[in-house]
Design an enzyme around this catalytic site. Structure first.
Site, mmCIF file in Angstrom:
data_model
loop_
_atom_site.group_PDB
_atom_site.id
_atom_site.type_symbol
_atom_site.label_atom_id
_atom_site.label_comp_id
_atom_site.label_asym_id
_atom_site.label_seq_id
_atom_site.Cartn_x
_atom_site.Cartn_y
_atom_site.Cartn_z
ATOM 1 N N HIS A 129 98.990 51.164 66.395
ATOM 2 C CA HIS A 129 99.133 51.318 64.944
ATOM 3 C C HIS A 129 98.031 52.215 64.380
ATOM 4 O O HIS A 129 98.293 53.115 63.572
ATOM 5 C CB HIS A 129 99.087 49.941 64.286
ATOM 6 C CG HIS A 129 99.132 49.954 62.797
ATOM 7 N ND1 HIS A 129 100.275 49.678 62.075
ATOM 8 C CD2 HIS A 129 98.177 50.207 61.875
ATOM 9 C CE1 HIS A 129 100.012 49.764 60.785
ATOM 10 N NE2 HIS A 129 98.739 50.082 60.647
ATOM 11 N N GLU A 130 96.798 51.974 64.815
ATOM 12 C CA GLU A 130 95.675 52.771 64.326
ATOM 13 C C GLU A 130 95.800 54.236 64.746
ATOM 14 O O GLU A 130 95.491 55.145 63.978
ATOM 15 C CB GLU A 130 94.356 52.179 64.820
ATOM 16 C CG GLU A 130 94.058 50.787 64.305
ATOM 17 C CD GLU A 130 94.137 50.680 62.793
ATOM 18 O OE1 GLU A 130 93.823 51.667 62.097
ATOM 19 O OE2 GLU A 130 94.534 49.617 62.301
ATOM 20 N N HIS A 133 98.024 56.032 62.400
ATOM 21 C CA HIS A 133 97.390 56.491 61.158
ATOM 22 C C HIS A 133 96.712 57.845 61.355
ATOM 23 O O HIS A 133 96.711 58.690 60.456
ATOM 24 C CB HIS A 133 96.366 55.468 60.667
ATOM 25 C CG HIS A 133 96.959 54.320 59.905
ATOM 26 N ND1 HIS A 133 97.818 54.487 58.842
ATOM 27 C CD2 HIS A 133 96.812 52.973 60.056
ATOM 28 C CE1 HIS A 133 98.171 53.308 58.356
ATOM 29 N NE2 HIS A 133 97.582 52.375 59.082
ATOM 30 N N GLU A 188 101.603 52.428 55.965
ATOM 31 C CA GLU A 188 101.548 51.291 56.878
ATOM 32 C C GLU A 188 102.859 51.145 57.643
ATOM 33 O O GLU A 188 102.860 50.874 58.843
ATOM 34 C CB GLU A 188 101.241 50.004 56.100
ATOM 35 C CG GLU A 188 99.852 49.940 55.487
ATOM 36 C CD GLU A 188 98.748 49.822 56.531
ATOM 37 O OE1 GLU A 188 99.063 49.725 57.732
ATOM 38 O OE2 GLU A 188 97.572 49.834 56.146
#
Length: 270
Positions: A129-130, A133, A188
């Site tokens: 997930h990071e 980003h 997100e």
């Protein structure tokens, strides 16, 4: 030992009871009037991100190469130092805050307390997930905003349209402001999708993303056991995000019921 209040970019902004934020005076509340005048490139984002991470590495306890946390992280992500066009580096901060983040320069930092409660599959989902980003350039926007605040930049000082050098205190403030930044619900959601695709493409158990969100939902309930407050309303609901993962996994034929999800009472990293 210096400690900093971090936000969990994966989870949303949370306040850790053990953390202490640096006080840098009046500059903390300054918002740039000249942000639109500033030409901010990808190279600027990488440079400022590296400065921020270097500062954080110096001001937080970093697990050594033989530390069980480092060994576990390298075992999980050693083969992902080059991921989707990004060159990544990983370290563990041995602090009480539950957190993980990634920066535009490819730095990924995972906090030991997060590793204590997440299984390997869940950590893969969190860090995926990071990375999302970073790939989606959300971190570029965050570091630009943090730079503008740290530099106390106004219309006149940004007239040159270039990024100026920061002093030590400003770099420290930039690091804190970067980690205090929150992403939009759209950002997100896109990072959630990236994480799921990352898991699926590498034949990892995508249900790990589901169970990670379920644990974050438990943390957000603000129980006295976890010592954390509820997430701010501006962040997507972890339970809804978990259900979105489940729905997609079912569609892909990858769903396996993980059973009851709970916060471990003993550390998963020893």
């Amino acid at each position: 030992m210096k400690k900093i209040t971090f936000c969990l970019l994966f989870l949303g902004t949370m306040n850790a009871v053990s953390a202490q934020k640096i006080n840098l005076g009046k500059a903390a509340g300054v918002v740039s009037k000249g942000a639109k005048a500033l030409t901010f490139t990808n190279e600027d984002a990488v440079k400022l991100s590296k400065e921020s991470v270097d500062w954080m590495d110096k001001n937080n306890p970093v697990a050594g190469p033989k530390d069980p946390y480092t060994v576990r992280l390298n075992k999980l992500f050693g083969k992902h130092k080059s991921q989707d066009g990004l060159t990544l580096n990983y370290k563990v901060y041995k602090v009480k805050d539950i957190n993980a983040f990634a920066c535009a320069d490819g730095s990924v930092r995972v906090f030991s307390s997060l590793m204590d409660i997440m299984t390997d599959d869940e950590l893969l989902a969190v860090i995926g997930h990071e990375i999302g980003h970073v790939k989606n350039q959300d971190t570029k926007d965050a570091i630009k905003s943090a730079y503008m605040k740290a530099a106390a930049l106004d219309a006149a000082s940004s007239a040159s349209g270039t990024v100026a050098a920061l002093n030590e205190s400003q770099v420290g403030k930039m690091a804190n402001d970067f980690l205090d930044a929150s992403h939009s619900k759209k950002q997100e959601s896109q990072a959630d999708t990236y994480s799921y695709d990352f898991m699926k493409a590498n034949n990892y158990n995508v249900v790990g993303a589901y169970s990670a969100f379920k644990k974050l939902a438990l943390l957000s309930e603000g129980s006295t056991q976890t010592g954390f407050e509820k997430m701010f309303n501006s962040h997507p609901d972890s339970e809804k995000r978990a259900q979105a993962i489940k729905k997609r996994a079912e569609k892909d034929g990858l769903w396996k019921d993980p059973g009851t999800i709970a916060i471990p009472k003993t550390k998963l990293t020893k």
